[in-house]
Design a protein around this motif. Structure first.
Motif, mmCIF file in Angstrom:
data_model
loop_
_atom_site.group_PDB
_atom_site.id
_atom_site.type_symbol
_atom_site.label_atom_id
_atom_site.label_comp_id
_atom_site.label_asym_id
_atom_site.label_seq_id
_atom_site.Cartn_x
_atom_site.Cartn_y
_atom_site.Cartn_z
ATOM 1 N N ARG A 46 0.804 -1.226 0.000
ATOM 2 C CA ARG A 46 0.000 0.000 0.000
ATOM 3 C C ARG A 46 0.839 1.280 0.000
ATOM 4 N N VAL A 49 0.129 4.153 -2.876
ATOM 5 C CA VAL A 49 -1.181 4.805 -2.953
ATOM 6 C C VAL A 49 -1.074 6.172 -3.634
ATOM 7 N N VAL A 60 -8.591 7.362 -2.361
ATOM 8 C CA VAL A 60 -7.210 6.889 -2.360
ATOM 9 C C VAL A 60 -7.189 5.461 -2.915
ATOM 10 N N ILE A 62 -4.539 2.232 -4.983
ATOM 11 C CA ILE A 62 -3.142 1.853 -5.205
ATOM 12 C C ILE A 62 -2.815 1.956 -6.690
ATOM 13 N N ARG A 80 -3.416 13.353 1.901
ATOM 14 C CA ARG A 80 -3.989 12.047 2.247
ATOM 15 C C ARG A 80 -3.013 10.921 1.917
ATOM 16 N N ASN A 83 -0.179 10.926 4.375
ATOM 17 C CA ASN A 83 -0.611 10.420 5.681
ATOM 18 C C ASN A 83 -0.561 8.892 5.711
ATOM 19 N N VAL A 84 -1.048 8.258 4.638
ATOM 20 C CA VAL A 84 -1.022 6.793 4.575
ATOM 21 C C VAL A 84 0.423 6.308 4.598
ATOM 22 N N TRP A 87 2.283 6.704 8.052
ATOM 23 C CA TRP A 87 1.897 5.728 9.071
ATOM 24 C C TRP A 87 2.412 4.335 8.731
ATOM 25 N N ILE A 88 2.336 3.959 7.460
ATOM 26 C CA ILE A 88 2.848 2.637 7.074
ATOM 27 C C ILE A 88 4.327 2.548 7.440
ATOM 28 N N LEU B 527 -4.197 8.206 12.308
ATOM 29 C CA LEU B 527 -3.939 6.801 11.986
ATOM 30 C C LEU B 527 -5.216 6.136 11.462
ATOM 31 N N GLU B 529 -7.616 7.526 9.800
ATOM 32 C CA GLU B 529 -7.812 7.925 8.404
ATOM 33 C C GLU B 529 -6.852 7.178 7.484
ATOM 34 N N ALA B 530 -5.615 6.992 7.949
ATOM 35 C CA ALA B 530 -4.624 6.284 7.125
ATOM 36 C C ALA B 530 -5.060 4.840 6.877
ATOM 37 N N ASP B 533 -7.993 4.910 4.387
ATOM 38 C CA ASP B 533 -7.565 5.206 3.018
ATOM 39 C C ASP B 533 -6.685 4.106 2.443
ATOM 40 N N GLY B 534 -5.855 3.519 3.300
ATOM 41 C CA GLY B 534 -4.813 2.643 2.783
ATOM 42 C C GLY B 534 -5.169 1.180 2.671
#
Lengths: 201, 647
Positions: A46, A49, A60, A62, A80, A83-84, A87-88, B527, B529-530, B533-534
């Motif tokens: 992911r 994205v 969002v 991939i 956005r 942000n993903v 965190w990943i 987190l 939201e992530a 979305d992810g």
């Protein structure tokens, strides 16, 4: 030709391409971990994205699997999206702290350190499954697979026993984005000593 | 249920045409004397757990002894869930429609003597109006049923689901006959489109549009096309699909056969979770009986339309309720989802065009065909037509299965049908849509329950679970509960869901211990939201909803945990202490006897005290005290009080 925009830049793609294919064609950087040209994409990591926008609507997706369409508006580095990725990467920093690739990517996204507990400082596997897919799709032997579910998931052989199916081609080591397969070869092939005993039988 | 081998008795009969079915229905109806008594025992899960089997056996014995076997038809009938689960075991006596609740085996003799022999109701077993205390003899007058609109559940509770003749007499397969005799596949699809039916599995995708999409995909890719039923219901607290499959399996089969006709499908699959053995048994029996009558299999009702079904049992993974994971599971692979940028109607099971609908959606199809799209569209509200079945559970008086028109307000469902929260307080919040849904606070009690209104307030229709909470439920604890559930059920394929849910839960764990800052609240949202979305599939994509909605509506409660180290609901163990009110305690010793830590001391008839060092906050003393003397307070207050006592 399919025409759309990536980061407001007009691009052209051929039917059947993904957004990632197109971005790479134009030298637009999208980070990936589980993507490899040799195997089918599966959408695990992911990290690739991107955000699609159409007026107020936004989503969002991939990029490695999203098929190109006329009129798409793709943003590869929106808030956005970042942000993903942030965190990943922060979670991967605690999950596989030994991987230099993860450390490099984390730095790129401004993640200096992780707030989460580190269970194994030696760990470097991110469970992207690239080794498993290569073993199945390219080598065609399926000596390794994903074992278990959810947080208990690991890469392994059937019953976690050294596998006769492995042909020692080393493809899994080559495709591994973090170098984690190097540490696991003995798990697949067995300890060198037992391996010799095994072949003698 | 009736232990006759029904299928065997059908071998000599095969319905050769739609007219034949009609004739058969008339024959079956003629065999019944509407004046003859009928004893119906509810065999829904709730009633079974409360002892319905024993009640049935006792009733059988009492009937035998009274020599009434010729007057009662059939001796005893067991049916699917009648819905009023908290009042089970339920027994209904027809034709009067007398409704007996909380029946025990020891009541059997009295029911037979008083009601069946003397024709009088057994008053103490009748439902009593909670306000006036007056007994209400008939089911349809009970407030729980009065406000409902039972269409999908129409036959459930009145037919024996293991005997196809009962369902046929009650009208099953008439819609199929109508379709085969007078409707083209195109007519069927446009009828479903016109009805406005939306998927009852949760997302609410218009069913007709889905079928239309499949037709278009078939034009491109050709056949085979598959018809699949999603019976992998797994939300905590939800049991509507289970009760439909158990109580009226023919409605589901009929819906699927009609779709198969419309799409030209020859094979369908019903995916049922392994934890629903009765549903599997009833579906299996229903299929066997339908096949032997010529309603399923080759040349259905004498036409050249052939379609068959098989059941696939899930192995217990929640994620297999997600469409693509369900397909991989049927294909024999590990139940993991696939990214679906190409829709299932184009590329579903084995890469073929596939129509996947939920159990309740399928059960709606025969209703639409029988009564017409306009009739269906007239129920409910625009954009959310028809009815919806909810399983109403939690802190509510009338726990059970309810069916209401779309657009009924939350407060109507919870207070008028559900009878409100025990104790009469207003509810604190309602969790709709299970672990993927959200918590709706009391202030939004008038929100109409339909797809669009629920998503507007941050929740979702989901499959129809409705968990009512009161002031003794802590939102942090509720959010942790759902996260723990999803963390265990995550397949682990994609990183945001596999790692994110654990990390999110850990952050909430800290909150429940009073650790955290206001900055952490923002981080939790970020987190969340992530992950939304992810994540690859809808499991991860909706997993943060319970956290995000409780943060939206109950932020103060989260902040109380970290700023004041206080759990307002008195649930989070590390933030509470139990204390005995010295005035109210009578010294009965009940709590002292039950305390597993032996933390409570005190002489008989004198006020007791709790040793805070030994106490593990299990709450047994609070539950066991008959005098309301045990209080929940936060630890800060305890030390303050003991200091005061010392000085």
């Amino acid at each position: 030709m399919i025409e759309f925009k990536i980061n407001d830049q007009p691009v052209e793609a051929q039917a059947g391409w993904t957004v990632l294919d197109t971005a790479r064609q134009y030298g637009i950087h999208i980070p990936t971990l589980c993507h490899h040209e040799a195997v089918e994409p599966s959408g695990n990591c992911r990290l690739c994205v991107v955000e699609l926008r159409d007026g107020d609507w936004s989503k969002v997706v991939i990029s490695c699997m999203y098929p190109v369409q006329d009129g798409l508006q793709v943003y590869t580095d929106s808030d956005r999206v970042k942000n993903v990725r942030r965190w990943i990467l922060e979670m991967l920093l605690s999950e596989c702290p030994a991987s230099s690739e993860i450390q490099r990517l984390a730095q790129e996204y401004g993640v200096e350190q992780t707030r989460f507990a580190i269970h194994d400082p030696e760990e470097d596997c991110i469970l992207c499954g690239l080794c498993v897919r290569t073993c199945k799709e390219v080598v065609g032997v399926s000596a390794i697979s994903m074992v278990g579910r959810g947080v208990h998931k690991v890469i392994g052989t059937p019953y976690m026993m050294p596998s006769d199916a492995c042909v020692a081609c080393g493809s899994c080591v080559t495709v591994c984005p973090t170098g984690a397969m190097r540490r696991r070869l003995d798990l697949v092939r067995g300890e060198p000593k037992t391996r010799m005993a095994h072949s003698a039988v | 249920m009736a232990e006759t081998n029904v299928a065997q008795s059908f071998t000599e009969r095969r319905l050769g045409s739609a007219a034949d079915l009609k004739l058969y229905q008339e024959e079956l109806l003629a065999q019944k004397d509407p004046q003859q008594a009928e004893v119906i025992v509810c065999y829904g899960t709730g009633c079974l757990a409360a002892g319905a089997e024993q009640v049935e056996a006792a009733l059988k014995e009492a009937l035998d002894q009274a020599g009434l076997d010729t007057k009662v038809r059939p001796l005893i009938k067991t049916t699917g869930c009648r819905g009023f689960c908290s009042r089970g075991p339920l027994v209904v006596i027809q034709p009067e429609g007398l409704f007996y609740q909380k029946v025990k085996a020891s009541d059997a003799e009295e029911i037979v003597q008083t009601t069946l022999v003397e024709g009088q109701p057994v008053e103490r077993l009748l439902y009593q109006d909670p306000q006036s205390g007056e007994p209400i003899p008939r089911e349809q007058d009970i407030p729980f049923y009065k406000k409902q609109h039972r269409l999908v559940l129409g036959r459930i509770g009145s037919v024996d689901p293991t005997d196809i003749r009962e369902s046929i007499a009650a009208g099953a397969y008439q819609a199929l006959a109508k379709v085969l005799t007078g409707m083209s596949p195109e007519d069927v699809v446009s009828e479903v489109e016109k009805s406005g039916l939306r998927g009852r599995g949760g997302a609410g995708f218009p069913t007709g549009r889905k079928w239309r999409g499949a037709l278009k995909a078939i034009e491109k890719k050709g056949r085979p096309v598959y018809v699949v039923c999603n019976g992998d219901e797994g939300d905590p607290g939800a049991f509507m699909d289970c009760m439909i499959m158990e109580g009226d399996p023919h409605a589901v089969l009929e819906g699927m056969i009609i779709a198969a006709y419309a799409l030209g499908s020859e094979q369908g699959y019903i995916y049922v979770r392994h934890e629903y053995p009765v549903a599997i048994k009833h579906l299996d029996l229903a299929m066997e009986q339908a096949r032997s009558l010529g309603l399923l299999g080759d040349n259905i009702l004498g036409s050249d339309f052939c379609f068959d079904l098989r059941i696939n049992r899930g192995a217990g993974a929640f994620v297999c309720g997600e469409s693509t994971a369900l397909f991989t599971s049927i294909e024999g692979l590990a139940g993991e989802p696939r990214p679906k940028y190409v829709r299932s109607v184009e590329e579903g099971l084995w890469g073929r065009p596939t129509v996947l609908n939920n159990v309740e959606s399928w059960a709606n199809v025969p209703l639409i065909i029988n009564n017409g799209a306009d009739w269906f569209a007239g129920i409910g509200v625009p954009h959310s037509t028809g009815t919806k079945v909810f399983s109403l559970v939690g802190k509510v008086n009338n726990v059970g299965l309810v069916e209401v028109p779309m657009g009924t307000s939350l407060v109507e469902i919870i207070e008028e049908i559900g009878g409100g929260v025990p104790g009469g307080e207003p509810f604190k919040a309602v969790q709709t849509g299970g672990p993927s849904g959200g918590c709706i606070p009391y202030s939004l009690k008038d929100v109409p329950v339909d797809y669009d209104s629920l998503s507007k307030v941050g929740s979702m229709m989901g499959s129809g679970g409705m968990i009512v909470m009161d002031e003794r439920d802590c939102v942090v604890d509720v959010a942790r509960y759902f996260l723990r559930f999803l963390e265990e059920e995550s397949c682990g394929k994609c990183i945001p869901c596999r790692l994110g849910l654990t990390r999110l839960r850990e952050m909430l764990d800290d909150f429940s211990k009073g650790k955290g800052t206001e900055k952490d609240v923002e981080e939790i949202e970020s987190l969340g939201e992530a992950i939304k979305d992810g994540s690859l599939c809808a499991l991860g994509g909706s997993a943060p909803n319970p956290v995000l909605t409780t943060l939206q509506y109950f932020r103060d409660e989260y902040l109380a945990h970290i700023n004041e180290r206080r759990c307002p609901a008195g649930i989070c163990k590390e933030l509470i202490s139990y204390q005995i009110d010295q005035e109210a305690c009578t010294g009965c010793r009940t709590c002292a006897r039950l305390c597993p830590q032996e933390a409570i001391s005190g002489e008989k008839k004198k006020p007791h005290t709790i040793d805070q060092d030994k106490c593990i906050q299990c709450g047994i003393c609070l539950e066991s005290c008959n005098f309301g003397a045990v209080q929940v307070i936060s630890p800060a207050l305890v030390s303050q009080k003991s200091q005061e006592a010392a000085s």
